[in-house]
Design an enzyme around this catalytic site. Structure first.
Site, PDB file in Angstrom:
ATOM      1  N   CYS B  85       0.836  -1.205   0.000  1.00 32.59           N
ATOM      2  CA  CYS B  85       0.000   0.000   0.000  1.00 32.59           C
ATOM      3  C   CYS B  85       0.873   1.258   0.000  1.00 32.59           C
ATOM      4  O   CYS B  85       1.526   1.534  -0.992  1.00 32.59           O
ATOM      5  CB  CYS B  85      -0.960  -0.060   1.189  1.00 32.59           C
ATOM      6  SG  CYS B  85      -2.357   1.055   1.021  1.00 32.59           S
ATOM      7  N   HIS B 201      -3.305  -5.820   1.241  1.00 34.82           N
ATOM      8  CA  HIS B 201      -2.670  -6.019   2.548  1.00 34.82           C
ATOM      9  C   HIS B 201      -2.749  -7.497   2.968  1.00 34.82           C
ATOM     10  O   HIS B 201      -3.753  -7.894   3.566  1.00 34.82           O
ATOM     11  CB  HIS B 201      -3.413  -5.214   3.619  1.00 34.82           C
ATOM     12  CG  HIS B 201      -3.255  -3.737   3.504  1.00 34.82           C
ATOM     13  ND1 HIS B 201      -2.302  -3.040   4.214  1.00 34.82           N
ATOM     14  CD2 HIS B 201      -3.935  -2.815   2.783  1.00 34.82           C
ATOM     15  CE1 HIS B 201      -2.398  -1.753   3.927  1.00 34.82           C
ATOM     16  NE2 HIS B 201      -3.381  -1.581   3.066  1.00 34.82           N
ATOM     17  N   GLU B 203      -1.241  -8.781   5.422  1.00 34.02           N
ATOM     18  CA  GLU B 203      -1.186  -8.840   6.891  1.00 34.02           C
ATOM     19  C   GLU B 203      -2.571  -8.698   7.522  1.00 34.02           C
ATOM     20  O   GLU B 203      -2.732  -8.939   8.707  1.00 34.02           O
ATOM     21  CB  GLU B 203      -0.215  -7.774   7.436  1.00 34.02           C
ATOM     22  CG  GLU B 203      -0.716  -6.337   7.468  1.00 34.02           C
ATOM     23  CD  GLU B 203      -0.610  -5.595   6.134  1.00 34.02           C
ATOM     24  OE1 GLU B 203      -0.379  -6.246   5.095  1.00 34.02           O
ATOM     25  OE2 GLU B 203      -0.793  -4.353   6.145  1.00 34.02           O
TER      26      GLU B 203
END
Lengths: 80, 227
Positions: B85, B201, B203
């Protein structure tokens, strides 16, 4: 010396913010506005008395930080 | 396996990334943007967020911060660097990755799950991932990938496109393009494939109770490939 610089999106790059501003202006009655391109304006004070040296430095600043040359053009529009 | 996550003023996914890396076995260190040297690492991550308040252009100020000299040298010596990002935006501003990320086509901040199709598995990031598409989360205002016609040819020829926005079955078209990215591009590599930038993302997809598990697949695979 004070240097003025404008940075704009290249013609080939879509400017959605400019398009929205144009539509808003049309909506307000400015019907003859057919394009808006939005850009950035910088005013830089530099301790350099020689105009061409100052502009040379400003040119380097544009290339290294102020503009992203993939999508933007820059123009030094004045120095005094 | 040592990793480092760089925290810039305004980063806000750095801690999530730390949690994810540790969950899958990395010994992770947080590194402040004003530090000069990187700790010994096999992987460096530039996390998501709004570094320097997105001043000037997203990622532009962070790309000039002190730690980035070491990060750039690390990349040039073949070190693995991943930008997620805002981290992706920082990497394009350093010139380590081609192109630029523009404002989303419809001027909306987009926050939702999307599917991405893995385009190139011949690299440590995606090698051995069995699935062809992954469900990941995106949250960005400037994710509209753009580059010149010459650059798109070049990255195509060098197999530098990592991920495309797609549907569940890997179909790539305008309906599966959330932000106007050229050719639905969601992530790219550098020429050597040691540097990866992507808008989604991973994560955020590591907990079966809170999200999907496709991020877990990504991180498990990554640590195995770096061993």
């Amino acid at each position: 010396m004070k240097i003025k610089i404008i940075v704009t999106l290249k013609k080939s790059v879509l400017d959605p913010q400019g398009t929205v501003i144009q539509q808003a202006l049309n909506g307000m009655g400015f019907n003859d506005v057919n394009e808006v391109r939005q850009g950035k304006f910088f005013e830089i004070n530099i301790d350099e008395k020689d105009q061409s040296k100052a502009e040379e430095k400003a040119d380097e600043m544009c290339k290294k930080l102020l503009a992203n040359l993939v999508i933007e053009d820059y123009k030094i529009i004045g120095s005094q | 396996m040592n990793s480092s996550v760089i925290t810039f003023p305004g980063s806000n996914c750095d801690r999530d990334m730390d949690v994810a890396l540790k969950k899958f076995g990395f010994k992770n260190k947080m590194v402040w943007h004003n530090d000069v040297e990187l700790p010994k690492s096999e992987l460096v991550v530039l996390p998501g967020g709004f570094s320097y308040g997105d001043y000037l252009r997203c990622g532009s100020m962070a790309s000039k911060s002190r730690i980035m000299k070491s990060v750039i040298n690390f990349a040039k010596s073949g070190g693995k660097i991943m930008g997620i990002c805002n981290g992706f935006q920082i990497l394009v501003e350093t010139g380590l990755l081609p192109g630029v990320l523009l404002r989303n086509k419809y001027l909306e901040f987009i926050c939702k799950n999307v599917f991405v199709k893995v385009n190139n598995k011949n690299n440590p990031y995606f090698k051995d991932i069995k699935k062809d598409t992954l469900e990941l989360h995106i949250a960005h205002n400037e994710g509209n990938y753009f580059c010149s016609k010459e650059q798109i040819k070049e990255i195509n020829n060098n197999n530098q496109i990592a991920l495309y926005y797609s549907d569940k079955d890997g179909k790539i078209n305008e309906n599966t393009n959330p932000n106007g990215s050229i050719k639905n591009i969601a992530g790219v590599f550098n020429k050597e494939k040691n540097v990866l930038g992507m808008m989604p993302h991973p994560e955020r997809m590591i907990d079966p109770d809170l999200s999907g598990e496709d991020g877990s697949i990504f991180f498990k695979n990554l640590i195995n490939n770096l061993k």
